[in-house]
Design a protein around this motif. Sequence first.
Motif: not given
Length: 320
Positions: A176-205
């Motif tokens: 929690p000292n490194i991972w921030t809501p901005a990280h989550a919001a960035l991945i959400r933004r990427a996932a919402k592009f219609p042309q994005v099929a998948r995003i791979f992250v570590h299970p903890a993420i």
Amino acid sequence: MTQFRSACRPSTGLRLRVATVLTALACLLAPGLSGAGAQVAKDVFGSKTGPAPLQSRAIGSYARGCLAGAAALPVDGPAWQAMRLSRNRNWGHPELVRLVEQLAVGARSEGWNGLLVGDLAQPRGGPMLDGHASHQIGLDADIWLTPMPNRTLTAQERESISATSMLKDGVREVDPNIWTPAHAALIRRAAKFPQVARIFVHPAIKKALCDFAGNDRDWLRKVRPWWGHHYHFHIRISCPAGSTGCVNQAPPPAGDGCGSDLAWWLSDEPWKPADGPVKPKPPMTMADLPQECRMVADVQAQAPVPTNAPAPRPNPLPRR
Ligand SMILES: [Zn+2]
């Protein structure tokens, strides 16, 4: 391939002449399977310094294919910097390059100064000498989870700076000292592009994203847990229109993926060391790739392309 090679040997003795002629004909029609086809594909594609000057096309599947008419992600953009320039892997299908550029600019509204961009693909895609099984058809990109500093990094820094792991030491949890809501919001933004099929992250993420998402959860379906991916996340787009011979992956299973699938990933099961030595797979040969990849590998560059030159946009040939 062994089978084909023996079939291409001249017939001996009193075999039927017609069979010999047919075999010779078949060998002519499928040239090189026993010669060029036996070449190790990562050696061929790993040595290409510039793109194939053809209509832009992703050919084959993410972990078995190549890329015609690649575009380069400029090493410096208004909201990104490409890393590890010596690898010359800032090439992709123009749609992927556009997506990375759009994501980087959009990331500013999520509190990011800009993005550090890792590997896309080699100038002609194909298997790499080291590092990835996929990233072969110019539709995969790694984005660092380390924020971009507020200055232009030197080429030397882009080689030496390490990415930051998002995990707490020794556990499958984000720090929690490194991972921030901005990280989550960035991945959400990427996932919402219609042309994005998948995003791979570590299970903890993935777990952290499941906790972050609230009621807006559709995008989570595209975010898939995988080994590694705690220093960067991996974006995969679908086959672009016009990429004949590009093979999409089956869509991810329905649901947000926050239930039993994630529980398995967070258990000890996927992380157990293998029993006994793992036999390495033999490297892919040119014959293992789609036939057209030989042409992509062989076509001459129109002019020498300096490594990491700013985006020579592909010169499209007329569509057939
Ligand atoms: Zn990747």
